[in-house]
Motif scaffolding. Structure first.
Motif, mmCIF file in Angstrom:
data_model
loop_
_atom_site.group_PDB
_atom_site.id
_atom_site.type_symbol
_atom_site.label_atom_id
_atom_site.label_comp_id
_atom_site.label_asym_id
_atom_site.label_seq_id
_atom_site.Cartn_x
_atom_site.Cartn_y
_atom_site.Cartn_z
ATOM 1 N N SER A 77 -7.760 0.607 -4.921
ATOM 2 C CA SER A 77 -7.310 -0.712 -4.489
ATOM 3 C C SER A 77 -7.866 -1.780 -5.407
ATOM 4 C CB SER A 77 -7.774 -0.978 -3.045
ATOM 5 O OG SER A 77 -7.265 -2.211 -2.566
ATOM 6 N N HIS A 130 -11.032 -3.077 4.252
ATOM 7 C CA HIS A 130 -10.075 -2.039 3.828
ATOM 8 C C HIS A 130 -10.769 -0.908 3.080
ATOM 9 C CE1 HIS A 130 -6.748 0.014 2.059
ATOM 10 N NE2 HIS A 130 -6.671 -0.691 0.954
ATOM 11 N N THR A 131 -11.659 -1.238 2.172
ATOM 12 C CA THR A 131 -12.244 -0.226 1.290
ATOM 13 C C THR A 131 -13.551 0.366 1.799
ATOM 14 O OG1 THR A 131 -13.347 -1.965 -0.014
ATOM 15 C CG2 THR A 131 -11.169 -1.214 -0.769
ATOM 16 N N ALA A 164 0.802 -1.215 0.000
ATOM 17 C CA ALA A 164 0.000 0.000 0.000
ATOM 18 C C ALA A 164 0.835 1.266 0.000
ATOM 19 C CB ALA A 164 -0.919 0.005 1.229
ATOM 20 N N SER A 224 -2.847 -1.236 -3.060
ATOM 21 C CA SER A 224 -3.583 0.018 -2.890
ATOM 22 C C SER A 224 -2.650 1.189 -3.139
ATOM 23 C CB SER A 224 -4.160 0.111 -1.470
ATOM 24 O OG SER A 224 -5.097 -0.923 -1.238
#
Length: 306
Positions: free
Chosen positions: A260, A276-277, A45, A90
Motif C-alpha cells: 500500500s 489499514h496497514t 484496493a 493497495s
C-alpha cells in the motif's frame, strides 16, 4: 507493538508527520483538536481485500471511507493512466509497484496463500475434498467438477493460479501440463464475485486466496507449501513461474505480499493508512501478518519508516 517495544508508537509518528505535511498541527478529526469531522478518504484496493476493508477497517476509522475494489493489475493500470486518483492504493502484488505504478515508497503489510476452495454441497465439491492435497488436480483434469478462477490479465490471483498449476505439474510429476490442460475461458469470474459463485451453484470449486475462503466460511484444500506461494522458504521455487501481462510486463512467481502507498496526504489519510496497514482486522479476515510487517521500501518519510 508490545509494551516492551522501544520504537515510538506508530499512531503518534504518523500524527506528527501529518502535522508537518499538512501544516495543520492540532486539527482535523482524531488527529487534532478542532472537532471538525475528517474529510472522506478514497481507497482503491485489491478485490481480495474488499470484505476486510468494508467490515474490518471501516468501523475502526473516523473518516468517511470510500472503498473501491478491483483486480490489482487492472487498478494499477487505471491509476497509471490517470483514470483513477485515490488517496491510498493497495495491491495484492508489490511487483505492480515496479510498473506500471512507481510510487516513491510503499509498505508491505500482509501475506496470503493459494488454496482450492470447494462447495461441500455439490458432488463435484465432494470429489475434490476426497482427492485432498495430494490429488486435487485429478478431478479438475477429468472434468468432474466446474472450476472458477480470475482473469490473469486483470489481477494477481489470476496469474498466481497459473503459477500454481505450473508448479504443481512438476511437484506432482503429473506427466500432463496442468497450466495448459485445466484453464478454460468460461472459468473466469471477477475477483470480488469468485467465491460467491458457490452460493448460486455456478461452480463446484475455485482457486482462491486463503482469506477469501476463511472470511466466508467455505471449505478448502490446503496446497503443499512448495506451490501455495505462501511460504518464504520456497520463494526460489515460486520464481520459476511467470506470466506476461497485456502491457508486456512479465510478472514472476514469488511470495504473496500485499502493498500500500499514499498518493494524497492529509491527517485523515494518514490515520486511515495507519489503521489499514497495522490493524488487527487483517488476521481476523484470514491474512497473514509477519512480525516484521509493515515493511517499507523506497524513499519513505523518516518518521513513517521509524
Amino acid at each position: 507493538m508490545t509494551d516492551a517495544d522501544p520504537r515510538p508508537d506508530r499512531r503518534s509518528v504518523l500524527s506528527g508527520l501529518a502535522a508537518v505535511l499538512g501544516g495543520v498541527a492540532g486539527c482535523a478529526g482524531r488527529l487534532g483538536g478542532s472537532g471538525a469531522a475528517p474529510g472522506p478518504v478514497s481507497l482503491l484496493a485489491a478485490g481480495s481485500l474488499n470484505n476486510a476493508l468494508e467490515n474490518g477497517l471501516r468501523p475502526s476509522v473516523d473518516a468517511t471511507l470510500r472503498v473501491e475494489a478491483r483486480g490489482s493489475a487492472e487498478l494499477a493500470r487505471l491509476v497509471d493512466e490517470g483514470a483513477k486518483d485515490p488517496d491510498v492504493v493497495s495491491v495484492a502484488d508489490v511487483a505492480l509497484f515496479d510498473g506500471p505504478l512507481r510510487p516513491d515508497w510503499f509498505a508491505e503489510f500482509a501475506t496470503n496463500s493459494i488454496v482450492v476452495a470447494y462447495n461441500a454441497e455439490t458432488e463435484g465439491g465432494q470429489r475434490l475434498a476426497e482427492a485432498g492435497p495430494e490429488s486435487w488436480y485429478r478431478p479438475l483434469l477429468s472434468g468432474e467438477l466446474t472450476l472458477g478462477r480470475t482473469d490473469p490479465d486483470l489481477d494477481p490471483l489470476g496469474y498466481r493460479t497459473l503459477f500454481v498449476l505450473d508448479l504443481a505439474t512438476d511437484h506432482y510429476d503429473t506427466g500432463t501440463d496442468l497450466r495448459a490442460a485445466i484453464p478454460e475461458r468460461e472459468q473466469i469470474y471477477p475477483e470480488t464475485q469468485l467465491v460467491s459463485q458457490f452460493e448460486t451453484g455456478s461452480i463446484d470449486a475455485a482457486i482462491a486466496y486463503r482469506n477469501m475462503a476463511v472470511e466466508r466460511g467455505y471449505d478448502y484444500v490446503d496446497l503443499p507449501p512448495e506451490i501455495d506461494l505462501g511460504h518464504p522458504a520456497h520463494t526460489e521455487n515460486y520464481a520459476r513461474a511467470s506470466y506476461e501481462l497485456p502491457s508486456g510486463k512479465v510478472v514472476e512467481g514469488g511470495l504473496i505480499s500485499y502493498g500500500s502507498t499514499i498518493r494524497h496526504r492529509s491527517p485523515a489519510v494518514l490515520d486511515v493508512f495507519e489503521a489499514h496497514t497495522t490493524g488487527g482486522y487483517l488476521q481476523e479476515y484470514g491474512f497473514g501478518v509477519p512480525d516484521d510487517y509493515p515493511r517499507y521500501t523506497g524513499d519513505v518519510p523518516e518518521t513513517v519508516a521509524s
